[in-house]
Enzyme design. Structure first.
Site, PDB file in Angstrom:
ATOM      1  N   PHE A  36     -29.206 -96.889-108.019  1.00 31.95           N
ATOM      2  CA  PHE A  36     -29.822 -96.822-109.344  1.00 31.95           C
ATOM      3  C   PHE A  36     -28.737 -97.018-110.384  1.00 31.95           C
ATOM      4  CE2 PHE A  36     -31.315 -94.975-113.271  1.00 31.95           C
ATOM      5  CZ  PHE A  36     -32.544 -95.598-113.390  1.00 31.95           C
ATOM      6  N   ASP A 121     -20.128 -96.462-110.166  1.00 28.56           N
ATOM      7  CA  ASP A 121     -21.057 -95.844-111.112  1.00 28.56           C
ATOM      8  C   ASP A 121     -21.047 -94.350-110.825  1.00 28.56           C
ATOM      9  OD1 ASP A 121     -23.274 -94.700-112.317  1.00 28.56           O
ATOM     10  OD2 ASP A 121     -24.617 -96.384-111.899  1.00 28.56           O
ATOM     11  N   LYS A 150     -24.525 -89.285-118.531  1.00 26.91           N
ATOM     12  CA  LYS A 150     -25.158 -87.988-118.232  1.00 26.91           C
ATOM     13  C   LYS A 150     -24.363 -86.753-118.699  1.00 26.91           C
ATOM     14  CE  LYS A 150     -28.743 -89.155-115.042  1.00 26.91           C
ATOM     15  NZ  LYS A 150     -28.637 -90.451-114.351  1.00 26.91           N
TER      16      LYS A 150
END
Ligand SMILES: *Cc1c(COP(=O)(O)O)cnc(C)c1O
Length: 299
Positions: A36, A121, A150
């Site tokens: 993702f 990532d 995040k």
């Protein structure tokens, strides 16, 4: 930037620009199935899950997918046309998969062999969640580019991509930017996170409470062995795989009704990514709640 997707967009852009200087045809970006990377057009294309692609075509060219942890498949896919390999250091959304053995070291070696950049990532697994500041520190591998978002500003919108000096030279003024990128509010929040999370005692705490949490999940697995088939993850990114997707949603909703916020990803993986300051007592509360809820479906 302002989000994870933007951080990854930036990473993809600079990787392409860097590779273009070597050979204009060097543009392939390899990512993993079940990854993702975000929901912009380029990052949803990088995301190796067809459900995120449906209805948004035509998608940008030059993306190929391999199975995470399968080094032979990656090798067969790479060439001098590979600009970058982009992986989550630990797959989050795809079901909490950690790298097996020397996988990431071998990925690094293949990237070096084909002069391709390695992008990690760490939007989910970074910022202390794994027990190291960067999750890749756990596996002894350094990427050329790492992306963060995040947890980076403790909940205030921010995204960043960090690159080596050599890669940085590929961007010139005007190649990248965004109005709110680097705004003082988000950066002030990020500075507090960066003054706190990298401290050895803070990271040691994540490691400690994370292994305690994992141990408790292992006990639940032993107790509800018909329901839970695997427990995995590291630090405070943990997953418990269910035997089937049948009750995933119900278990999440039942836990929520009892005050425990968990989620279910990849159809049947209960995922635990709590605040890094969670206490062992709070872990106990979640485990007790989960135990009660699982008992309902354990027949
Ligand atoms: C959440 C996430 C993203 C996307 O971040 P947004 O801020 O939602 O755009 C990208 N990669 C990973 C690994 C993520 O977990």
């Amino acid at each position: 930037g302002n989000s994870g997707a933007e951080a990854n967009e930036g990473a993809i852009k600079i990787a392409r620009k860097y590779a273009h200087q070597i050979d204009p045809e060097k543009s392939q970006i390899i990512t993993a199935w079940d990854s993702f990377h975000g929901r912009t057009i380029a990052t949803l294309t990088a995301t190796g899950q067809p459900k995120y692609h449906e209805g948004f075509g035509p998608l940008p060219d030059g993306f190929d997918y391999v199975h995470y942890n399968d080094i032979e498949e990656l090798e067969s896919m790479m060439s001098e046309k590979t600009a970058a390999v982009m992986l989550e250091t630990i797959q989050g959304e795809g079901g909490v998969y950690t790298p097996e053995g020397d996988y990431l070291k071998k990925v690094r070696a293949l990237c070096d062999k084909y002069h391709a950049l390695l992008i990690f990532d760490e939007i989910q697994a970074g910022i202390g969640r794994s027990g190291k500041f960067f999750a890749y520190e756990k596996y002894g591998v350094k990427p050329d580019i790492v992306t963060l978002a995040k947890g980076l500003a403790g909940g205030v919108p921010i995204g960043a991509f960090i690159v080596t000096d050599a890669v940085a030279k590929a961007f010139h003024a005007g190649d990248h930017g965004t109005t709110f990128g680097g705004n003082p509010l988000a950066c002030a929040a990020a500075n507090v996170v960066l003054d706190t999370v990298p401290k050895p005692e803070f990271l040691a705490y994540v490691e400690e409470v994370g292994s305690y949490f994992k141990q408790q999940l292992e006990h639940l697995k032993a107790k509800h062995s018909a329901l839970i088939t695997d427990v995995r993850g590291t630090g405070l990114i943990l997953g418990a795989e269910l035997a089937s997707a049948e009750h995933g949603r119900d278990i999440v909703n039942d836990c929520l009704a009892e005050g425990a916020i968990i989620n279910c990803t990849a159809g049947k993986v209960l995922r635990f990514i709590p605040p890094l300051i969670i206490t062992k007592e709070q872990v106990d509360t979640v485990i007790l709640t989960l135990d009660d809820v699982l008992a309902k479906y354990d027949k």
